[in-house]
Design a protein around this motif. Sequence first.
Motif, PDB file in Angstrom:
ATOM      1  N   ALA A  19       0.803  -1.274   0.386  1.00 32.31           N
ATOM      2  CA  ALA A  19      -0.106   0.050  -0.023  1.00 32.31           C
ATOM      3  C   ALA A  19       0.881   1.043  -0.146  1.00 32.31           C
ATOM      4  CB  ALA A  19      -0.965   0.025   1.138  1.00 32.31           C
ATOM      5  N   LEU A  20       1.965   1.249   0.959  1.00 33.63           N
ATOM      6  CA  LEU A  20       2.887   2.290   0.927  1.00 33.63           C
ATOM      7  C   LEU A  20       3.572   2.419  -0.383  1.00 33.63           C
ATOM      8  CD1 LEU A  20       4.244   4.735   2.405  1.00 33.63           C
ATOM      9  CD2 LEU A  20       5.956   2.828   3.087  1.00 33.63           C
ATOM     10  N   GLY A  21       4.034   1.381  -1.081  1.00 36.88           N
ATOM     11  CA  GLY A  21       4.644   1.653  -2.260  1.00 36.88           C
ATOM     12  C   GLY A  21       3.885   2.224  -3.258  1.00 36.88           C
ATOM     13  N   LEU A  22       2.478   1.517  -3.495  1.00 40.12           N
ATOM     14  CA  LEU A  22       1.836   2.115  -4.351  1.00 40.12           C
ATOM     15  C   LEU A  22       1.472   3.668  -4.357  1.00 40.12           C
ATOM     16  CD1 LEU A  22      -0.688  -0.716  -4.740  1.00 40.12           C
ATOM     17  CD2 LEU A  22       0.929  -0.022  -6.279  1.00 40.12           C
ATOM     18  N   GLU A  23       1.401   4.258  -3.248  1.00 42.09           N
ATOM     19  CA  GLU A  23       1.086   5.541  -2.863  1.00 42.09           C
ATOM     20  C   GLU A  23       2.407   6.321  -3.337  1.00 42.09           C
ATOM     21  OE1 GLU A  23      -1.681   7.671  -1.614  1.00 42.09           O
ATOM     22  OE2 GLU A  23      -2.216   5.983  -2.682  1.00 42.09           O
ATOM     23  N   LEU A  24       3.722   6.004  -2.949  1.00 39.25           N
ATOM     24  CA  LEU A  24       4.929   6.315  -3.612  1.00 39.25           C
ATOM     25  C   LEU A  24       4.944   6.540  -4.961  1.00 39.25           C
ATOM     26  CD1 LEU A  24       7.268   4.780  -0.900  1.00 39.25           C
ATOM     27  CD2 LEU A  24       7.045   7.292  -1.058  1.00 39.25           C
ATOM     28  N   ALA A  25       4.633   5.291  -5.818  1.00 40.28           N
ATOM     29  CA  ALA A  25       4.589   5.418  -7.017  1.00 40.28           C
ATOM     30  C   ALA A  25       3.607   6.302  -7.659  1.00 40.28           C
ATOM     31  CB  ALA A  25       4.224   3.941  -7.470  1.00 40.28           C
ATOM     32  N   ARG A  26       2.488   6.328  -6.939  1.00 35.92           N
ATOM     33  CA  ARG A  26       1.347   7.489  -7.505  1.00 35.92           C
ATOM     34  C   ARG A  26       1.682   8.828  -7.388  1.00 35.92           C
ATOM     35  NH1 ARG A  26      -2.640  10.702  -5.284  1.00 35.92           N
ATOM     36  NH2 ARG A  26      -1.826  10.183  -3.373  1.00 35.92           N
ATOM     37  N   ASP A 247      10.445   8.372  20.270  1.00 32.58           N
ATOM     38  CA  ASP A 247       9.929   9.732  19.315  1.00 32.58           C
ATOM     39  C   ASP A 247       9.053   8.980  18.113  1.00 32.58           C
ATOM     40  OD1 ASP A 247       9.534  11.890  17.993  1.00 32.58           O
ATOM     41  OD2 ASP A 247      11.674  12.253  17.575  1.00 32.58           O
ATOM     42  N   VAL A 248       7.939   8.613  18.468  1.00 28.87           N
ATOM     43  CA  VAL A 248       7.053   7.882  17.394  1.00 28.87           C
ATOM     44  C   VAL A 248       6.150   8.823  16.702  1.00 28.87           C
ATOM     45  CG1 VAL A 248       5.257   6.157  17.409  1.00 28.87           C
ATOM     46  CG2 VAL A 248       7.045   5.905  19.103  1.00 28.87           C
ATOM     47  N   TRP A 249       6.267   8.519  15.250  1.00 34.38           N
ATOM     48  CA  TRP A 249       5.057   9.077  14.540  1.00 34.38           C
ATOM     49  C   TRP A 249       4.204   8.303  13.831  1.00 34.38           C
ATOM     50  CZ3 TRP A 249       4.905   9.221   8.921  1.00 34.38           C
ATOM     51  CH2 TRP A 249       4.108  10.117   8.363  1.00 34.38           C
ATOM     52  N   GLN A 250       2.924   8.530  14.149  1.00 33.08           N
ATOM     53  CA  GLN A 250       1.569   7.680  13.801  1.00 33.08           C
ATOM     54  C   GLN A 250       1.005   8.333  12.552  1.00 33.08           C
ATOM     55  OE1 GLN A 250      -0.595   6.363  17.152  1.00 33.08           O
ATOM     56  NE2 GLN A 250      -1.532   4.729  16.077  1.00 33.08           N
ATOM     57  N   PRO A 251       1.165   7.680  11.385  1.00 34.21           N
ATOM     58  CA  PRO A 251       0.483   8.580  10.429  1.00 34.21           C
ATOM     59  C   PRO A 251      -1.001   7.862  10.108  1.00 34.21           C
ATOM     60  CG  PRO A 251       2.132   6.887   9.417  1.00 34.21           C
ATOM     61  CD  PRO A 251       2.397   7.060  11.119  1.00 34.21           C
ATOM     62  N   GLY A 252      -1.177   6.719  10.702  1.00 33.24           N
ATOM     63  CA  GLY A 252      -2.445   6.145  10.619  1.00 33.24           C
ATOM     64  C   GLY A 252      -2.019   4.449   9.787  1.00 33.24           C
ATOM     65  N   ALA A 253      -3.007   3.776   9.403  1.00 31.26           N
ATOM     66  CA  ALA A 253      -2.621   2.394   8.974  1.00 31.26           C
ATOM     67  C   ALA A 253      -2.318   2.614   7.703  1.00 31.26           C
ATOM     68  CB  ALA A 253      -3.764   1.556   9.366  1.00 31.26           C
ATOM     69  N   TRP A 254      -1.851   1.632   7.110  1.00 27.90           N
ATOM     70  CA  TRP A 254      -1.273   1.568   5.390  1.00 27.90           C
ATOM     71  C   TRP A 254      -2.236   0.479   4.902  1.00 27.90           C
ATOM     72  CZ3 TRP A 254       4.818   1.300   6.294  1.00 27.90           C
ATOM     73  CH2 TRP A 254       5.223   2.436   6.654  1.00 27.90           C
ATOM     74  N   LEU A 418     -11.928   6.633  12.117  1.00 29.40           N
ATOM     75  CA  LEU A 418     -10.621   5.823  11.774  1.00 29.40           C
ATOM     76  C   LEU A 418     -10.033   6.456  10.616  1.00 29.40           C
ATOM     77  CD1 LEU A 418     -11.441   2.170  12.191  1.00 29.40           C
ATOM     78  CD2 LEU A 418     -10.771   3.665  13.949  1.00 29.40           C
ATOM     79  N   ARG A 419      -8.756   6.753  10.361  1.00 33.55           N
ATOM     80  CA  ARG A 419      -8.174   7.113   9.364  1.00 33.55           C
ATOM     81  C   ARG A 419      -8.094   5.980   8.144  1.00 33.55           C
ATOM     82  NH1 ARG A 419      -4.769  12.181  10.709  1.00 33.55           N
ATOM     83  NH2 ARG A 419      -4.673  12.171   8.354  1.00 33.55           N
ATOM     84  N   THR A 420      -8.079   6.541   7.066  1.00 33.05           N
ATOM     85  CA  THR A 420      -7.852   5.756   5.801  1.00 33.05           C
ATOM     86  C   THR A 420      -6.718   6.480   4.911  1.00 33.05           C
ATOM     87  OG1 THR A 420      -9.542   6.882   4.548  1.00 33.05           O
ATOM     88  CG2 THR A 420     -10.270   5.005   5.723  1.00 33.05           C
ATOM     89  N   ASP A 421      -6.039   7.299   5.536  1.00 31.06           N
ATOM     90  CA  ASP A 421      -5.082   8.040   4.596  1.00 31.06           C
ATOM     91  C   ASP A 421      -3.578   7.933   5.029  1.00 31.06           C
ATOM     92  OD1 ASP A 421      -5.122   9.566   6.780  1.00 31.06           O
ATOM     93  OD2 ASP A 421      -5.142  11.717   5.795  1.00 31.06           O
ATOM     94  N   GLY A 422      -3.366   6.814   5.962  1.00 30.08           N
ATOM     95  CA  GLY A 422      -1.967   6.683   6.388  1.00 30.08           C
ATOM     96  C   GLY A 422      -0.783   6.372   5.446  1.00 30.08           C
ATOM     97  N   ALA A 423      -1.214   5.717   4.454  1.00 30.60           N
ATOM     98  CA  ALA A 423      -0.176   5.366   3.604  1.00 30.60           C
ATOM     99  C   ALA A 423       0.124   6.635   2.488  1.00 30.60           C
ATOM    100  CB  ALA A 423      -0.607   4.254   2.352  1.00 30.60           C
TER     101      ALA A 423
END
Length: 438
Positions: A19-26, A247-254, A418-423
């Motif tokens: 999921a993260l990879g596809l967002e990066l590619a996009r 030092d945790v960063w929490q963007p939401g689920a991928w 719930l967040r859906t934009d974590g990736a």
Amino acid sequence: MRVLLSTIGSRGEVQPMLALGLELARLGAEVRLCAPPDFRDLIGGFGLEFVPVGPEVSKAGAVRGAVPTLQERRDMIAGTVADQFEAVGAAAADCELLIGCGALQIAARSIAELRDIPYFYAAYAANTLPSEHLPPPPLGPGVDTTADNLTQWKQDADRWNALWAEPLNARRTALGLTPVTDVRDHIFTDHPWLAADPVLGPWPEPADSDLTRSESRPSAAELAGSGVGLADADPLPRDRQWGSGLDVWQPGAWMLRDQRPLAAEIERFLAAGEPPVYFGFGSMHMAPETGRAALDAARALGRRAVILRGWSGLNVRDDATDCLVIGDVDHQALFPRVAAVVHHGGAGTTTAVACAGVPHVVVPQRFDQYYWADRVASLGIGFAHAPGEVTAATLVSALEDALAPETVMRARELAPALRTDGATRAAQRILSLAPNGS
């Protein structure tokens, strides 16, 4: 920007990285995903470059309950470290940033250090990162579960060192890198990312803590290499180098955005009656009779059943029209159309059920699954099945609680929070570290 994503584990570890990879590619990045060979078709089917690492994980521990001998474990550890340094090392050759996901990323940070590129570690559950508020996940002997949380985490670090320090440091020394004294914290870094929804699975620190990052701006440590030469970049005070000082960063689920429709046979089954109960245990090796128990439980409650074969190959040997046995399926497409989901409590499955707004029955088997079972129960959106044997009777009891009107309503009410934009958020942050922000 060329980004290497690396993970070792089952689909629960791989799919969020996809999921993260596809967002990066996009967003314009060049992405390479290093994962076990089981996932070649899955990753390739979405158009990302795939690099295999290690053996097929679906065949590891295929015998339910099999426990390796001490020598077998040592051989596996040595083999895993060697495979990672070879495969991940080659895959990183022309990359500008490396993301390691899952606790078995033994070589990733060393490879990033050798290449002099930024490295980040991502976890999927809060209880897999050291904190005074949560004990470590159960991983076998070596940790006194009656002790306080910080003591357990220190014992957990000792266990990591006993298993991994020798093969890791042998490789680092051969590459001209300094040996590490704490393997676990070396892998996790002082500023890991938590790819989990902050409502469903929050990092357990005060909301106003300056150590819990929710903003999208990279820290000074990240801009300086995020794990490479960290001692010279925005160091944390000595008494905050681990535990609740992470030092945790929490963007939401991928979450993977799969646009493919459900199979025709699933659509026909869903259209033929009331919403069924879904039973799926993914990569867990469940007892052969679990499938039959699932169907009997659904029937006892007057429900139909959808049963995932999973790695256990569950089946029911029943031609009745009230049951459908299926292979891999897009959870986000199916779950909103079922009455409840019975599952093992993997991070991705738990998030998908919660986002669908339907109640859970969580049957935890290992690692972070007990944490997710507790979270589901504490939020009132489902039921945590007790550890031990799964039978039709235990599933009936659990489903009666999960399908209670107040639980159904609570699950429906929680879903919009719930967040859906974590990736997407994580991909944007990664690209902000590129030269000229591109």
